[in-house]
Design an enzyme around this catalytic site. Structure first.
Site, PDB file in Angstrom:
ATOM      1  N   LYS A  13       0.831  -1.220   0.000  1.00  0.00           N
ATOM      2  CA  LYS A  13       0.000   0.000   0.000  1.00  0.00           C
ATOM      3  C   LYS A  13       0.859   1.261   0.000  1.00  0.00           C
ATOM      4  CE  LYS A  13      -2.034  -1.138   3.872  1.00  0.00           C
ATOM      5  NZ  LYS A  13      -1.349  -2.430   4.124  1.00  0.00           N
ATOM      6  N   ARG A  88      -9.327   1.170   8.772  1.00  0.00           N
ATOM      7  CA  ARG A  88      -8.912  -0.203   9.081  1.00  0.00           C
ATOM      8  C   ARG A  88      -9.988  -0.947   9.858  1.00  0.00           C
ATOM      9  NH1 ARG A  88      -2.976   0.878   9.173  1.00  0.00           N
ATOM     10  NH2 ARG A  88      -1.869  -1.084   9.143  1.00  0.00           N
ATOM     11  N   ARG A 127      11.704  -5.172   5.212  1.00  0.00           N
ATOM     12  CA  ARG A 127      11.414  -3.758   4.880  1.00  0.00           C
ATOM     13  C   ARG A 127      12.395  -2.818   5.582  1.00  0.00           C
ATOM     14  NH1 ARG A 127       5.407  -1.623   5.346  1.00  0.00           N
ATOM     15  NH2 ARG A 127       5.520  -2.414   7.482  1.00  0.00           N
ATOM     16  N   ARG A 160      11.523  -0.780  10.988  1.00  0.00           N
ATOM     17  CA  ARG A 160      10.435  -0.485  11.917  1.00  0.00           C
ATOM     18  C   ARG A 160      10.421  -1.492  13.065  1.00  0.00           C
ATOM     19  NH1 ARG A 160       4.982   0.435   8.405  1.00  0.00           N
ATOM     20  NH2 ARG A 160       4.119  -0.601  10.240  1.00  0.00           N
ATOM     21  N   ARG A 171      -0.069  -8.229  13.902  1.00  0.00           N
ATOM     22  CA  ARG A 171      -0.678  -7.353  12.889  1.00  0.00           C
ATOM     23  C   ARG A 171      -1.527  -8.153  11.904  1.00  0.00           C
ATOM     24  NH1 ARG A 171       4.528  -4.799  10.851  1.00  0.00           N
ATOM     25  NH2 ARG A 171       3.234  -3.667   9.372  1.00  0.00           N
TER      26      ARG A 171
END
Ligand code: ADP
Ligand code: AMP
Length: 216
Positions: A13, A88, A127, A160, A171
């Site tokens: 996203k 969300r 990431r 992160r 998550r």
């Protein structure tokens, strides 16, 4: 142009929203980025949300909705936006609908980037983000030209804290609250499903043709 991005954590996203924002000259509004900025700056909002982000749990609706309401009220959002990471939950989607009605800014599309769950752990644990400009990389799939440095601004890259395996698991569980939004937007006729299991350029090509066609 008013669009939202839907999809599992790691679907792409943020990667796609950045491209959309640059190409169509609209602000990229990411609730996750806003929360991380508040945490980094040590604001009262940051202190309030830090525990949720670290654990990979959703921030309560009332707080999240308030943050988005303030952000969409700013003048740069008058000409459109790409919302990433919001809504969300169903209450957030309903609040957004009310807010956009008040602002007279109808949503054009909910862009649902679809990927199988099997690709997500590798995407998220690899990431890296630029501390300076927020650009997203991946150590294998989208490596920077120079290790640990941002291609765009030379800033340092970091991982992160919620991209650890443990927080990613939480998550992915929390996504159960987001899943009903696919049906919510399908019913409204604005859901567009994009195959996200391809190179970022191929995914973006589909999004670009969709958005360009809707403009002409
Ligand atoms: P989201 O915002 O949905 O959580 P991101 O855009 O941050 O996801 O992407 C998650 C990770 O996967 C990042 O490291 C990014 O570089 C990488 N990534 C994004 N899109 C793709 C893709 N199409 N193929 C492979 N890796 C991707
Ligand atoms: P993201 O950057 O979109 O992956 O979001 C990172 C984290 O910020 C999430 O795991 C949540 O803790 C929090 N967050 C971001 N957006 C929302 C939202 N719309 N509702 C609740 N929590 C959110």
């Amino acid at each position: 142009m008013q669009v939202i991005m839907l999809g599992l954590p790691g679907a792409g996203k943020g990667t796609q929203a950045t491209r959309i924002a640059e190409a169509f000259h609209v602000p990229h509004i990411s609730t996750g980025d806003m929360f991380r900025a508040a945490i980094g700056a040590g604001t009262p909002l940051g202190l309030e949300v830090k525990g949720y982000l670290d654990a990979g749990r959703l921030v309560p609706d009332s707080l999240t909705i308030q943050v988005v309401k303030e952000r969409l009220g700013q003048s740069d959002a008058r000409t459109g936006f790409v919302l990433d990471g919001f809504p969300r939950t169903l209450p957030q989607a309903e609040a957004l609908e009310d807010l956009l009605r008040e602002l007279d800014l109808p949503l054009q599309y909910a862009l649902y980037i679809h990927v199988p769950r099997t690709v997500l752990m590798a995407r998220l644990t690899g990431r890296r983000l630029c501390r300076n400009c927020g650009a997203t990389y991946h150590i294998v799939f989208q490596p920077p030209k120079h290790e640990g440095r941002c291609d765009r601004c030379g800033g340092p890259l970091y991982q992160r804290s919620d991209d650890s395996e443990e927080a990613v698991k939480t998550r992915l569980e929390q996504y159960a609250q987001t899943e009903p939004l696919v049906e919510f937007y399908r019913k409204r006729g604005i859901l567009r499903q994009i195959d996200g299991e391809r190179a970022p350029e191929a995914v973006y090509a589909d999004i670009e043709s969709l958005l360009t066609a809707s403009r002409s």
